[in-house]
Design a protein around this motif. Structure first.
Motif, PDB file in Angstrom:
ATOM      1  N   HIS A   1       0.836  -1.204   0.000  1.00 17.29           N
ATOM      2  CA  HIS A   1       0.000   0.000   0.000  1.00 17.29           C
ATOM      3  C   HIS A   1       0.875   1.261   0.000  1.00 17.29           C
ATOM      4  O   HIS A   1       0.562   2.245  -0.686  1.00 17.29           O
ATOM      5  CB  HIS A   1      -0.915   0.015   1.233  1.00 17.29           C
ATOM      6  CG  HIS A   1      -1.987  -1.025   1.186  1.00 17.29           C
ATOM      7  ND1 HIS A   1      -2.482  -1.657   2.312  1.00 17.29           N
ATOM      8  CD2 HIS A   1      -2.663  -1.572   0.126  1.00 17.29           C
ATOM      9  CE1 HIS A   1      -3.421  -2.520   1.953  1.00 17.29           C
ATOM     10  NE2 HIS A   1      -3.550  -2.495   0.640  1.00 17.29           N
TER      11      HIS A   1
ATOM     12  N   ALA B   1       2.314   1.743  -3.431  1.00 16.13           N
ATOM     13  CA  ALA B   1       1.273   2.237  -4.340  1.00 16.13           C
ATOM     14  C   ALA B   1       1.066   3.745  -4.151  1.00 16.13           C
ATOM     15  O   ALA B   1       0.889   4.486  -5.124  1.00 16.13           O
ATOM     16  CB  ALA B   1      -0.030   1.484  -4.094  1.00 16.13           C
ATOM     17  N   LEU B   2       1.095   4.210  -2.905  1.00 15.57           N
ATOM     18  CA  LEU B   2       0.942   5.651  -2.655  1.00 15.57           C
ATOM     19  C   LEU B   2       2.117   6.443  -3.236  1.00 15.57           C
ATOM     20  O   LEU B   2       1.947   7.562  -3.722  1.00 15.57           O
ATOM     21  CB  LEU B   2       0.818   5.919  -1.154  1.00 15.57           C
ATOM     22  CG  LEU B   2      -0.552   5.646  -0.534  1.00 15.57           C
ATOM     23  CD1 LEU B   2      -0.511   5.858   0.968  1.00 15.57           C
ATOM     24  CD2 LEU B   2      -1.620   6.552  -1.165  1.00 15.57           C
TER      25      LEU B   2
ATOM     26  N   LYS C   1      -7.744   3.737  -7.447  1.00 12.57           N
ATOM     27  CA  LYS C   1      -6.459   3.307  -7.986  1.00 12.57           C
ATOM     28  C   LYS C   1      -5.872   2.143  -7.192  1.00 12.57           C
ATOM     29  O   LYS C   1      -5.240   1.246  -7.751  1.00 12.57           O
ATOM     30  CB  LYS C   1      -5.472   4.475  -7.995  1.00 12.57           C
ATOM     31  CG  LYS C   1      -5.557   5.351  -9.228  1.00 12.57           C
ATOM     32  CD  LYS C   1      -4.448   6.378  -9.228  1.00 12.57           C
ATOM     33  CE  LYS C   1      -4.398   7.126 -10.562  1.00 12.57           C
ATOM     34  NZ  LYS C   1      -3.906   6.254 -11.651  1.00 12.57           N
ATOM     35  N   MET C   2      -6.064   2.166  -5.871  1.00 15.33           N
ATOM     36  CA  MET C   2      -5.489   1.134  -5.016  1.00 15.33           C
ATOM     37  C   MET C   2      -6.409  -0.072  -4.858  1.00 15.33           C
ATOM     38  O   MET C   2      -6.040  -1.045  -4.193  1.00 15.33           O
ATOM     39  CB  MET C   2      -5.152   1.727  -3.642  1.00 15.33           C
ATOM     40  CG  MET C   2      -4.082   2.804  -3.693  1.00 15.33           C
ATOM     41  SD  MET C   2      -3.695   3.533  -2.079  1.00 15.33           S
ATOM     42  CE  MET C   2      -3.030   2.108  -1.219  1.00 15.33           C
TER      43      MET C   2
ATOM     44  N   LEU D   1      -9.200   2.538   2.885  1.00  8.96           N
ATOM     45  CA  LEU D   1      -8.070   3.412   2.597  1.00  8.96           C
ATOM     46  C   LEU D   1      -7.728   4.276   3.809  1.00  8.96           C
ATOM     47  O   LEU D   1      -6.560   4.482   4.132  1.00  8.96           O
ATOM     48  CB  LEU D   1      -8.381   4.307   1.391  1.00  8.96           C
ATOM     49  CG  LEU D   1      -7.324   5.363   1.054  1.00  8.96           C
ATOM     50  CD1 LEU D   1      -5.968   4.717   0.765  1.00  8.96           C
ATOM     51  CD2 LEU D   1      -7.774   6.203  -0.142  1.00  8.96           C
TER      52      LEU D   1
END
Length: 267
Positions: free
Chosen positions: A28, A31-32, A57-58, A65
């Motif tokens: 995660h 991804a950010l 998107k994630m 989130l």
């Protein structure tokens, strides 16, 4: 600043903050970083809308989130409200996003290659002067400036050498913020083992506390050792046990006790 790629450092595999996360949260976080590089986190739009776009998107819902952001903020990797990675600008270079950087560097190399070689001066009985040409090229990739300077120096043979001026004494270092690869030394490990302190819990509390405050230390190892000793004293004053009990209660008591334990650390 939108980037087609971003800088990731090999020290990440040893980073204590990442080790505190579950494997899925490590992804995660990566991804950010990708979303930050794409420029989505810096768009001027409503926070709620931006949060929904990041969640899509994630592959997460908005509530999940927010929980992921909470866990990442707990170890000091992001700012929960904005999802911005901590110290992003310190790790990325503006020149990485400059589309003209490669072309400017190519033109500079061509100029250097085309420049005629400087002939060596002749040493005769009529002339005892040696001319030395020194060419310096300075390239500042961050400010997009290029300079080429040519300095001609005349050195008289046999002339007395000049005594170089004494170098100014170096200013004492003011220290630095907490290193991203900080890990306790063997002395700290011994203190924790001898006192029953939960080393990993105290390390996480110590890093989060000083990262949030922007603390500057000259010696982070000494600061952490002092924090461990303060943690022992604080636990004794509160009548708390050591070992597993401290590990279970560390996160819950830290918000109220962090200042008491770590404010005394001033190196």
């Amino acid at each position: 600043m939108k980037l087609p790629w971003f800088r990731a450092y090999t020290e990440m595999v040893d980073d204590e903050k990442l080790k505190l996360l579950a494997f899925e949260d490590r992804w995660h976080f990566m991804a950010l970083l990708c979303i930050k590089g794409q420029g989505l986190l810096d768009k001027d739009e409503a926070p709620a809308l931006k949060l929904r776009k990041v969640a899509v998107k994630m592959g997460l819902d908005v509530r999940t989130l927010d929980e992921v952001a909470r866990r990442l903020e707990e170890v000091g990797l992001i700012v929960r409200e904005t999802l911005q990675p901590v110290k992003w600008d310190d790790r990325q270079m503006r020149s990485d996003a400059d589309p003209t950087a490669a072309d400017r560097k190519r033109r500079q190399r061509e100029r250097l290659k085309a420049a005629p070689a400087t002939p060596e001066p002749e040493d005769t009985d009529m002339s005892r002067v040696t001319v030395t040409e020194v060419t310096r090229t300075e390239v500042d990739t961050d400010t997009d400036k290029e300079e080429e300077k040519t300095v001609g120096e005349l050195v008289a043979v046999g002339a007395p050498a000049r005594t170089p001026a004494a170098a100014a004494p170096a200013k004492p270092s003011r220290g630095s913020t907490v290193p991203s690869d900080f890990a306790p030394d063997q002395t700290a490990v011994g203190i924790a083992a001898g006192t029953g302190v939960d080393l990993q819990a105290e390390l996480a509390n110590f890093l989060d506390h000083h990262a949030a405050r922007g603390t500057v230390f000259k010696d982070w190892q000494a600061g952490f050792r002092t924090g461990l000793r303060n943690a022992v004293k604080f636990g004794q004053q509160r009548g708390q046990g050591a070992g597993a009990q401290r590990g279970q209660q560390g996160q819950h008591r830290y918000a109220a006790a962090a200042a008491t334990i770590y404010e005394g650390v001033n190196l």
